[in-house]
Design a protein around this motif. Structure first.
Motif, PDB file in Angstrom:
ATOM      1  N   LEU A  27     -31.919   4.741  11.965  1.00 19.12           N
ATOM      2  CA  LEU A  27     -32.171   3.457  12.600  1.00 19.12           C
ATOM      3  C   LEU A  27     -30.897   2.610  12.655  1.00 19.12           C
ATOM      4  CD1 LEU A  27     -34.119   1.245  13.648  1.00 19.12           C
ATOM      5  CD2 LEU A  27     -34.515   0.623  11.270  1.00 19.12           C
ATOM      6  N   THR A  28     -30.648   2.025  13.804  1.00 19.43           N
ATOM      7  CA  THR A  28     -29.591   1.026  13.948  1.00 19.43           C
ATOM      8  C   THR A  28     -30.199  -0.204  14.600  1.00 19.43           C
ATOM      9  OG1 THR A  28     -28.923   1.905  16.108  1.00 19.43           O
ATOM     10  CG2 THR A  28     -27.767   2.751  14.163  1.00 19.43           C
ATOM     11  N   VAL A  29     -29.864  -1.371  14.059  1.00 19.75           N
ATOM     12  CA  VAL A  29     -30.375  -2.627  14.591  1.00 19.75           C
ATOM     13  C   VAL A  29     -29.198  -3.527  14.900  1.00 19.75           C
ATOM     14  CG1 VAL A  29     -31.792  -4.661  14.142  1.00 19.75           C
ATOM     15  CG2 VAL A  29     -32.532  -2.426  13.307  1.00 19.75           C
ATOM     16  N   ASP A  30     -29.096  -3.934  16.147  1.00 17.25           N
ATOM     17  CA  ASP A  30     -27.997  -4.786  16.588  1.00 17.25           C
ATOM     18  C   ASP A  30     -28.532  -6.193  16.804  1.00 17.25           C
ATOM     19  OD1 ASP A  30     -25.636  -5.804  17.491  1.00 17.25           O
ATOM     20  OD2 ASP A  30     -25.766  -4.912  19.487  1.00 17.25           O
ATOM     21  N   VAL A  45     -34.472  -8.716  16.396  1.00 15.32           N
ATOM     22  CA  VAL A  45     -35.420  -8.037  17.284  1.00 15.32           C
ATOM     23  C   VAL A  45     -36.819  -8.523  16.960  1.00 15.32           C
ATOM     24  CG1 VAL A  45     -34.015  -5.956  17.552  1.00 15.32           C
ATOM     25  CG2 VAL A  45     -35.673  -6.094  15.677  1.00 15.32           C
ATOM     26  N   LEU A  60     -39.822  -3.192  17.190  1.00 15.67           N
ATOM     27  CA  LEU A  60     -39.158  -2.223  16.315  1.00 15.67           C
ATOM     28  C   LEU A  60     -40.173  -1.310  15.632  1.00 15.67           C
ATOM     29  CD1 LEU A  60     -36.538  -1.233  14.909  1.00 15.67           C
ATOM     30  CD2 LEU A  60     -37.099  -2.836  13.074  1.00 15.67           C
ATOM     31  N   PHE A  85     -35.206  -7.214   6.922  1.00 18.15           N
ATOM     32  CA  PHE A  85     -34.093  -7.228   7.874  1.00 18.15           C
ATOM     33  C   PHE A  85     -32.768  -6.948   7.162  1.00 18.15           C
ATOM     34  CE2 PHE A  85     -30.766  -9.436  10.283  1.00 18.15           C
ATOM     35  CZ  PHE A  85     -30.969  -8.920  11.554  1.00 18.15           C
ATOM     36  N   LEU A  88     -32.231  -3.167   6.508  1.00 18.36           N
ATOM     37  CA  LEU A  88     -32.294  -2.185   7.591  1.00 18.36           C
ATOM     38  C   LEU A  88     -30.961  -1.498   7.848  1.00 18.36           C
ATOM     39  CD1 LEU A  88     -34.617  -3.924  10.203  1.00 18.36           C
ATOM     40  CD2 LEU A  88     -35.107  -1.856   8.898  1.00 18.36           C
TER      41      LEU A  88
END
Length: 456
Positions: A136-139, A142, A147, A186, A189
């Motif tokens: 998983l990558t979170v930019d 969100v 998600l 968060f 992550l």
């Protein structure tokens, strides 16, 4: 110290906690609290229901963080704190009623254990399949729902997260900000590679930060949390002006002028410091002249409306523990039922006391009913959910919270940062409230203290 005048706009828990904290640090100052409504307390509200003080606003305070319990004890009311007799809640699903799985982070599972039965076989398999997905990558921020649906499937959102997260905010998981509503998750992550691993890390980090704290997770006050506002006003020795709306704040050479009262014939109140503890929309109108950079981000925080129906039934046994969580997937009117007589020892005995809430963000049509129609529909829903043998209530009351709960939509933290920056550029001006760092009582008290720190 030279005596000063603090003007607080808003007599909810945030404004009153700020007044109390200011008095503690500056005992000789004058404190004036302006409240547009006809009572203090904001969403803290209690009624007499079948001979009991009964909260129709928040009915529990998180005890695993210090702010709320410490405030109650500072007011000399620690002896009135009550721990729940049970916290075992169940979730109502189309297939029936299921105990809430343990070890989740606001409904986000930390492992695949305990999901069979609560989720369908396909839903449980979808959660287990996350291990086979790319890391998983979170930019940036969100939506919670977006998600989780992508990583764990729809059922986790619809059956687990919606009843918990949606219950707290009266919002929708598909719109709520992950960063703002689940900051612990968060934060984990980026280094975890998966939602399950991040949830486990967030859960374990929370356990470590609390140490070996036993004690209850939640507590209340035996005469109602709604009894705290009057105690705060008395302890703060504040002058409270009810039915006194504030219209604008203006900077002067020596401090501030606050325009109050009737628009046609306003009164100008001078102040050395001003703390705005009003809802975001009201705050935006107040700050247009003094902190214009805060206006647009404040206007970007919408609110959900809801109603709480309090009910007293003849005493009877119900097997629902502390209550039921009711997600939208059921198609039910109510979104939750608290069995107060079972949950709180001081409310047990002669009657069955129950409260239920109605209304979600962008789905407030049911709130257009009259009080009588809404109450009748909620009573029928609750009687069915609890399988009451004596379903005719002996007393009911409906309390409406129009624009009651701020919505932490995607990008919320950036909006909050912009608001704080704009207000922080004006010496002597502060802002705090449920719209910024959390909607619970401890979070509001924490934000009030933060604002007082900045002002002093």
């Amino acid at each position: 110290m030279t005596a000063r005048r603090l003007v607080v706009v808003g007599a909810g828990i945030t404004g009153l906690a700020a007044a109390f904290e200011w008095r503690r640090r500056r005992p000789d100052d004058e404190i004036v609290v302006l409240e547009a409504g006809d009572r203090i307390g904001g969403k803290m509200h209690r009624i007499q229901l079948a001979g009991h003080w009964y909260d129709t606003g928040p009915e529990a305070m998180l005890a695993r963080v210090p702010e709320a319990i410490a405030l109650v004890e500072s007011l000399g009311l620690g002896h009135r704190l009550v721990a729940p007799a049970t916290t075992q809640a169940s979730v109502v699903l189309p297939e029936g009623r299921f105990p809430l799985p343990a070890g989740t982070v606001l409904g986000v599972p930390a492992s695949t254990d305990g999901l069979d039965g609560f989720l369908s076989p396909e839903g449980a398999a979808r959660v287990r399949a996350e291990a086979d997905l790319p890391p998983l990558t979170v930019d940036g921020d969100v939506a919670v729902g977006g998600l989780l649906r992508e990583r764990l499937g729809d059922e986790v959102v619809d059956r687990l997260v919606e009843p918990l997260l949606g219950g707290v905010y009266a919002g929708r998981a598909d719109e709520l900000s992950l960063q703002a509503t689940m900051p612990a998750l968060f934060a984990q992550l980026a280094g975890s590679g998966s939602v399950l691993a991040a949830a486990a890390a967030a859960r374990d980090a929370g356990t470590r930060s609390r140490g070996d704290v036993d004690g209850p997770v939640f507590q209340t006050v035996d005469e109602g949390i709604g009894s705290l506002p009057a105690a705060l006003v008395a302890a703060a020795r504040a002058e409270v002006r009810l039915r006194t709306p504030a219209h604008a704040v203006r900077r002067t050479a020596t401090g501030f002028e606050v325009s109050t009262g009737q628009v046609a014939a306003p009164e100008v109140l001078t102040a050395d410091a001003v703390l705005v503890a009003a809802p975001a929309g009201k705050a935006a109108r107040l700050l247009g002249r003094v902190a214009p950079g805060a206006v647009e981000p404040l206007q970007g925080i919408p609110y959900a409306s809801m109603a709480v129906v309090a009910m007293a039934f003849p005493a009877q046994d119900v097997g629902a523990g502390s209550g039921l969580l009711v997600p939208p997937v059921t198609g039910r009117l109510v979104k939750g039922v608290t069995v107060s007589s079972s949950k709180w020892p001081h409310l047990g005995g002669d009657v069955l006391l129950v409260r239920s809430s109605v209304g979600r963000f962008r789905d407030e049509s049911e709130l257009q009913r009259t009080d009588e129609d809404l109450t009748a529909a909620v009573v029928a829903d609750v009687a069915d959910l609890l399988e009451l043998s004596r379903p005719e209530p002996v007393q009911t009351a409906v309390v409406r919270w129009g624009g009651g709960l701020p919505q932490y939509l995607v990008g919320h933290q950036a909006r909050v940062d912009a608001i704080r920056a704009a207000v922080g550029e004006v010496p002597g001006l502060g802002i705090a409230g449920a719209a910024f760092g959390g909607v619970g009582i401890p979070a509001c008290i924490r934000d009030a203290t933060r604002a007082v720190d900045a002002l002093l």
